[in-house]
Design an enzyme around this catalytic site. Sequence first.
Site, PDB file in Angstrom:
ATOM      1  N   UNK A  22       0.811  -1.220   0.000  1.00 49.38           N
ATOM      2  CA  UNK A  22       0.000   0.000   0.000  1.00 49.38           C
ATOM      3  C   UNK A  22       0.843   1.269   0.000  1.00 49.38           C
TER       4      UNK A  22
ATOM      5  N   ASP B 165     -14.000   3.172   3.039  1.00 52.14           N
ATOM      6  CA  ASP B 165     -13.266   1.972   2.670  1.00 52.14           C
ATOM      7  C   ASP B 165     -13.915   1.236   1.508  1.00 52.14           C
ATOM      8  OD1 ASP B 165     -11.209   1.959   4.797  1.00 52.14           O
ATOM      9  OD2 ASP B 165     -12.952   1.810   6.114  1.00 52.14           O
TER      10      ASP B 165
ATOM     11  N   ASP C 202      -9.028  -3.861  -4.256  1.00 51.51           N
ATOM     12  CA  ASP C 202      -7.702  -3.515  -3.743  1.00 51.51           C
ATOM     13  C   ASP C 202      -6.665  -4.464  -4.326  1.00 51.51           C
ATOM     14  OD1 ASP C 202      -5.917  -2.024  -2.101  1.00 51.51           O
ATOM     15  OD2 ASP C 202      -7.479  -1.873  -0.589  1.00 51.51           O
TER      16      ASP C 202
ATOM     17  N   HIS D   7      -9.383 -11.348 -13.720  1.00 58.46           N
ATOM     18  CA  HIS D   7      -8.828 -10.802 -14.961  1.00 58.46           C
ATOM     19  C   HIS D   7      -7.326 -10.667 -14.797  1.00 58.46           C
ATOM     20  CE1 HIS D   7      -8.950  -8.784 -18.814  1.00 58.46           C
ATOM     21  NE2 HIS D   7      -8.192  -7.812 -18.322  1.00 58.46           N
ATOM     22  N   SER D   8      -6.594 -10.940 -15.878  1.00 58.47           N
ATOM     23  CA  SER D   8      -5.129 -10.885 -15.815  1.00 58.47           C
ATOM     24  C   SER D   8      -4.571 -10.062 -16.963  1.00 58.47           C
ATOM     25  CB  SER D   8      -4.546 -12.302 -15.860  1.00 58.47           C
ATOM     26  OG  SER D   8      -4.887 -12.947 -17.072  1.00 58.47           O
TER      27      SER D   8
ATOM     28  N   ASP E 160     -10.157   0.750   8.214  1.00 58.02           N
ATOM     29  CA  ASP E 160      -8.952  -0.061   8.339  1.00 58.02           C
ATOM     30  C   ASP E 160      -7.737   0.799   8.036  1.00 58.02           C
ATOM     31  OD1 ASP E 160      -9.402   0.103   5.587  1.00 58.02           O
ATOM     32  OD2 ASP E 160      -8.749  -1.942   5.196  1.00 58.02           O
TER      33      ASP E 160
END
Length: 351
Positions: A15, A50, A67, A139-140, A227
Amino acid sequence: MTVDRLTSRSRAAGUAAKIAPGDLERILATLPRDPREGERVVVGTRDNEDAAIVRVPGGKAIVQTLDFFTPIVDDPYLFGQIAAANALSDVYAMGGEPWCALNIVCFPVKELPEEILADILRGGADKVREAGAVLVGGHSIEDESIKYGLSVTGIIDPDCYATNTGLRPGDVLLLTKPLGSGVLATAVKAGWDGFEAHEQELGRWGAMLNRAGGRVIRELGLAAATDVTGFGLGGHLLEMANASNMSVHVDVSTLPLMPAVLDLVATGLLPAGSHANRHFCSGNVSVHPEVDSLLVDIVFDAQTSGGLILAVPPHLVDDACSILRAEDAPFWRIGHVEEMGEGVSRLVLQP
């Protein structure tokens, strides 16, 4: 084939790779709002929440989030677990329960063994299963920089959820994971002495689900929670303070730290994202002169898959602690909420 360490293939880890909050705020401010939001959206993007809560037919609601990030550890399976736990955390932070998830993958399939990607996906799938959700695809994209995460859909009561706007005077702040993952991830990426132990610590905490905190929100009807991720403890508390028009007071001496973090910060090891967080928040923060400046750095350390901040009304603190203990979940009491007054900062760091 010689395989590079996963953390060596990205500019920033976890992050800490997020776009700086000030830059992101300016960009998002230029976008128009969809006039249909009011028909469906219970909680949207206005207060940096969030996740989004959206009404669906039948009086029900879903909570939606996404995320993904670059590796903070070199072990592919552990990276998959941490990335999945981090994505699931946004649902827990609103008081929802994860229901299904989709993989998001960027991977240099022509440069690295396929087994590495398989291990990443296996780590993510195991964590989704632990959360009681179902992985239904993804998905790639072929990319030089490895990235992995999830889009998560959860279920939630449209009349019972926690947001950044729900702080009230007297609320007690509980934190459910220690701080320092940004510092440790930087040490791992740089290959500092002892980085293997730091990686294990990142895995221990980063792969831990925030499910117990989500249960506290639901069972006690908490109005405010979030969070701790890329904007650090200080950045996320400031988001809550601004959205709620309150002042948040943190007892810095009570903050839990991961092992070796203070020593590493003392050597000057701090991710760029943490410096950006502190700079962005500086105009709204008051620091008591007796607070160690190293601890202030850690307050703004960019976390990956951090704990929940639970804002608990005083009469519910014992109940919240009981639920967390029953779930064998760690927690620390780190501060409280006060009304804003003249000359009072949004975020107060005190000994």
